[in-house]
Scaffold this active site. Sequence first.
Site, PDB file in Angstrom:
ATOM      1  N   ASP A   1       0.849  -1.191   0.000  1.00 15.40           N
ATOM      2  CA  ASP A   1       0.000   0.000   0.000  1.00 15.40           C
ATOM      3  C   ASP A   1       0.888   1.246   0.000  1.00 15.40           C
ATOM      4  OD1 ASP A   1      -3.213   0.534   0.942  1.00 15.40           O
ATOM      5  OD2 ASP A   1      -1.802   2.215   1.112  1.00 15.40           O
ATOM      6  N   ILE A   2       0.490   2.225  -0.765  1.00 17.17           N
ATOM      7  CA  ILE A   2       1.292   3.445  -0.909  1.00 17.17           C
ATOM      8  C   ILE A   2       1.293   4.281   0.381  1.00 17.17           C
ATOM      9  CG2 ILE A   2      -0.459   5.056  -1.784  1.00 17.17           C
ATOM     10  CD1 ILE A   2       1.560   5.645  -4.100  1.00 17.17           C
TER      11      ILE A   2
ATOM     12  N   ASN B   1     -12.772  -3.486   2.256  1.00 14.13           N
ATOM     13  CA  ASN B   1     -13.738  -2.401   2.334  1.00 14.13           C
ATOM     14  C   ASN B   1     -14.669  -2.533   1.139  1.00 14.13           C
ATOM     15  OD1 ASN B   1     -12.949  -0.965   4.677  1.00 14.13           O
ATOM     16  ND2 ASN B   1     -11.190  -0.136   3.581  1.00 14.13           N
TER      17      ASN B   1
ATOM     18  N   GLU C   1     -12.220   3.368  -1.341  1.00 14.04           N
ATOM     19  CA  GLU C   1     -11.762   4.471  -2.192  1.00 14.04           C
ATOM     20  C   GLU C   1     -11.515   4.023  -3.627  1.00 14.04           C
ATOM     21  OE1 GLU C   1      -8.202   5.980  -0.398  1.00 14.04           O
ATOM     22  OE2 GLU C   1      -9.256   6.627   1.411  1.00 14.04           O
ATOM     23  N   VAL C   2     -10.974   2.833  -3.779  1.00 13.41           N
ATOM     24  CA  VAL C   2     -10.600   2.366  -5.119  1.00 13.41           C
ATOM     25  C   VAL C   2     -11.593   1.294  -5.568  1.00 13.41           C
ATOM     26  CG1 VAL C   2      -8.793   1.327  -6.544  1.00 13.41           C
ATOM     27  CG2 VAL C   2      -8.159   2.853  -4.648  1.00 13.41           C
TER      28      VAL C   2
ATOM     29  N   HIS D   1     -10.078  -5.323  -3.615  1.00 15.61           N
ATOM     30  CA  HIS D   1      -8.756  -5.507  -2.997  1.00 15.61           C
ATOM     31  C   HIS D   1      -8.938  -5.892  -1.551  1.00 15.61           C
ATOM     32  CE1 HIS D   1      -9.957  -1.257  -2.683  1.00 15.61           C
ATOM     33  NE2 HIS D   1      -9.330  -1.236  -1.514  1.00 15.61           N
TER      34      HIS D   1
ATOM     35  N   HIS E   1      -6.930  -5.850   2.092  1.00 10.41           N
ATOM     36  CA  HIS E   1      -5.791  -5.289   2.829  1.00 10.41           C
ATOM     37  C   HIS E   1      -5.260  -6.373   3.760  1.00 10.41           C
ATOM     38  CE1 HIS E   1      -6.850  -0.887   2.169  1.00 10.41           C
ATOM     39  NE2 HIS E   1      -8.021  -1.440   1.923  1.00 10.41           N
TER      40      HIS E   1
HETATM   41  P1  AMP Z   1      -9.819   1.346   0.200  1.00 13.28           P
HETATM   42  O1  AMP Z   1     -10.151   2.524   1.057  1.00 13.28           O
HETATM   43  O2  AMP Z   1     -10.163   0.030   0.860  1.00 13.28           O
HETATM   44  O3  AMP Z   1     -10.401   1.484  -1.187  1.00 13.28           O
HETATM   45  O4  AMP Z   1      -8.244   1.319   0.094  1.00 13.28           O
HETATM   46  C1  AMP Z   1      -7.527   1.819  -1.005  1.00 13.28           C
HETATM   47  C2  AMP Z   1      -6.075   1.733  -0.627  1.00 13.28           C
HETATM   48  O5  AMP Z   1      -5.306   1.889  -1.808  1.00 13.28           O
HETATM   49  C3  AMP Z   1      -5.598   2.801   0.356  1.00 13.28           C
HETATM   50  O6  AMP Z   1      -5.048   2.170   1.512  1.00 13.28           O
HETATM   51  C4  AMP Z   1      -4.547   3.572  -0.446  1.00 13.28           C
HETATM   52  O7  AMP Z   1      -3.456   4.008   0.343  1.00 13.28           O
HETATM   53  C5  AMP Z   1      -4.129   2.549  -1.471  1.00 13.28           C
HETATM   54  N1  AMP Z   1      -3.577   3.097  -2.717  1.00 13.28           N
HETATM   55  C6  AMP Z   1      -4.100   4.094  -3.482  1.00 13.28           C
HETATM   56  N2  AMP Z   1      -3.340   4.287  -4.569  1.00 13.28           N
HETATM   57  C7  AMP Z   1      -2.324   3.387  -4.505  1.00 13.28           C
HETATM   58  C8  AMP Z   1      -1.214   3.097  -5.338  1.00 13.28           C
HETATM   59  N3  AMP Z   1      -0.985   3.765  -6.469  1.00 13.28           N
HETATM   60  N4  AMP Z   1      -0.368   2.106  -4.948  1.00 13.28           N
HETATM   61  C9  AMP Z   1      -0.589   1.430  -3.801  1.00 13.28           C
HETATM   62  N5  AMP Z   1      -1.621   1.654  -2.977  1.00 13.28           N
HETATM   63  C10 AMP Z   1      -2.481   2.631  -3.318  1.00 13.28           C
END
Ligand code: AMP
Length: 119
Positions: free
Chosen positions: A33-34, A91, A99-100, A104, A106
């Site tokens: 994770d970034i 999530n 968010e994405v 995925h 975690h």
């Molecule tokens: P979520 O809130 O469950 O959608 O988590 C999305 C996760 O993606 C967050 O923990 C971000 O820090 C992570 N994230 C977003 N962009 C990137 C990226 N380019 N590389 C790695 N992790 C990312």
Amino acid sequence: MAYDPNNIFAKILRGEIPCNKVYEDQFALAFHDIKPQAPVHVLVIPKGDYVSLADFTASAPADLIAGYFRAIGKVAQQLGIVEDGFRALFNAGANAGQEVPHLHIHLFAGRPLGPMLAR
Ligand code: AMP
């Protein structure tokens, strides 16, 4: 929700954006994770266009579902987090703060992780 092929994890899967890769096979890709929220914070994503767990489990082929979950276990083994323990978290949707919009999980580890949910 329709899958958005321009989401950031789709771009990582297509190799358009780099990632700090941990593991890859035909079913899944894992990367750090970034913005890590624990000493170990790795994301594992399936190789397919799925927004969320509900979508994935309803629509993905069985070999992809099996391969994805096996990959999650392999990543945990490879990271060396199985013995001391880890947390695995999906999530899904707005209330969870997803968010994405690409499925995925975690994997958090490396210290005692505290209560399951923020209070
Ligand atoms: P979520 O809130 O469950 O959608 O988590 C999305 C996760 O993606 C967050 O923990 C971000 O820090 C992570 N994230 C977003 N962009 C990137 C990226 N380019 N590389 C790695 N992790 C990312």
